[in-house]
Design an enzyme around this catalytic site. Sequence first.
Site, mmCIF file in Angstrom:
data_model
loop_
_atom_site.group_PDB
_atom_site.id
_atom_site.type_symbol
_atom_site.label_atom_id
_atom_site.label_comp_id
_atom_site.label_asym_id
_atom_site.label_seq_id
_atom_site.Cartn_x
_atom_site.Cartn_y
_atom_site.Cartn_z
ATOM 1 N N ALA A 81 0.765 -1.138 -0.142
ATOM 2 C CA ALA A 81 -0.063 0.036 -0.013
ATOM 3 C C ALA A 81 0.902 1.340 -0.016
ATOM 4 O O ALA A 81 2.046 1.142 0.428
ATOM 5 C CB ALA A 81 -0.986 0.118 1.216
ATOM 6 N N ASP A 82 0.554 2.307 -0.458
ATOM 7 C CA ASP A 82 1.005 3.546 -0.430
ATOM 8 C C ASP A 82 -0.246 4.770 0.160
ATOM 9 O O ASP A 82 -1.364 4.867 -0.775
ATOM 10 C CB ASP A 82 1.377 4.176 -1.633
ATOM 11 C CG ASP A 82 2.282 5.400 -1.620
ATOM 12 O OD1 ASP A 82 3.040 5.522 -0.673
ATOM 13 O OD2 ASP A 82 1.887 6.247 -2.390
ATOM 14 N N THR A 83 0.059 5.413 1.041
ATOM 15 C CA THR A 83 -0.852 6.179 1.694
ATOM 16 C C THR A 83 -0.468 7.846 1.545
ATOM 17 O O THR A 83 0.605 7.863 1.985
ATOM 18 C CB THR A 83 -1.391 6.023 2.888
ATOM 19 O OG1 THR A 83 -1.856 4.773 3.100
ATOM 20 C CG2 THR A 83 -2.301 6.922 3.415
#
Length: 208
Positions: A81-83
């Site tokens: 994931a990348d937030t």
Amino acid sequence: MNGIKSKPKLVLGSSSPRRRDLLNAVGLSYSVLKPETPEVPLPGELPEAYARRNALEKAAWVVDHVVADDKREPGIIVISADTIVVLDDKILEKPVDAAHAKAMLQGLSGRWHTVISGVTLQSAYGPKAQIDTFAVHTRVLIKSLSTAEIESYVHTGEPLDKAGGYAAQGIGSYMVERIEGSYANVVGLPIAEVVQALEQTFGFTIWG
């Protein structure tokens, strides 16, 4: 083996303790492999596209670097994931220093912004090679912050390694006035959507 099939192993492609906490909370067992991928927006790249691309690249890196013992049945499923924090269509990364953190918080003060997580789940070396990638948006309202509040918060050091300069699950929770959407997404991993993808795309049941 009494006909019981082994489940694929889960690998979290992230070193984030917050993502580990969210996976731990629903009882998932997994290993961790931190991807070494650049996180730089391409010219003209929109925020969601940037987050999605980062998640895809992280998952691909992990698949390429899993240990030899995992390259066999029942395979692996990588979760990456990348937030990012987005204000006025501008991506707010982690502050480079205290002054940068103060400027970020001044910009967020009294305003809504959006937290976007790009998420990729990718299987490898199992019976099926599958991939599921998606993005989750959450709107967050930060209360009006005084100069003293901002300076005191930055002095704690918490904002310096957080996208957007605050942690909704930490000391910074005091400034989060309202959330529309997934709270877990703001923390760093939209766990409801991840579990749904595991179940629906990969047939992976988290219990039983």
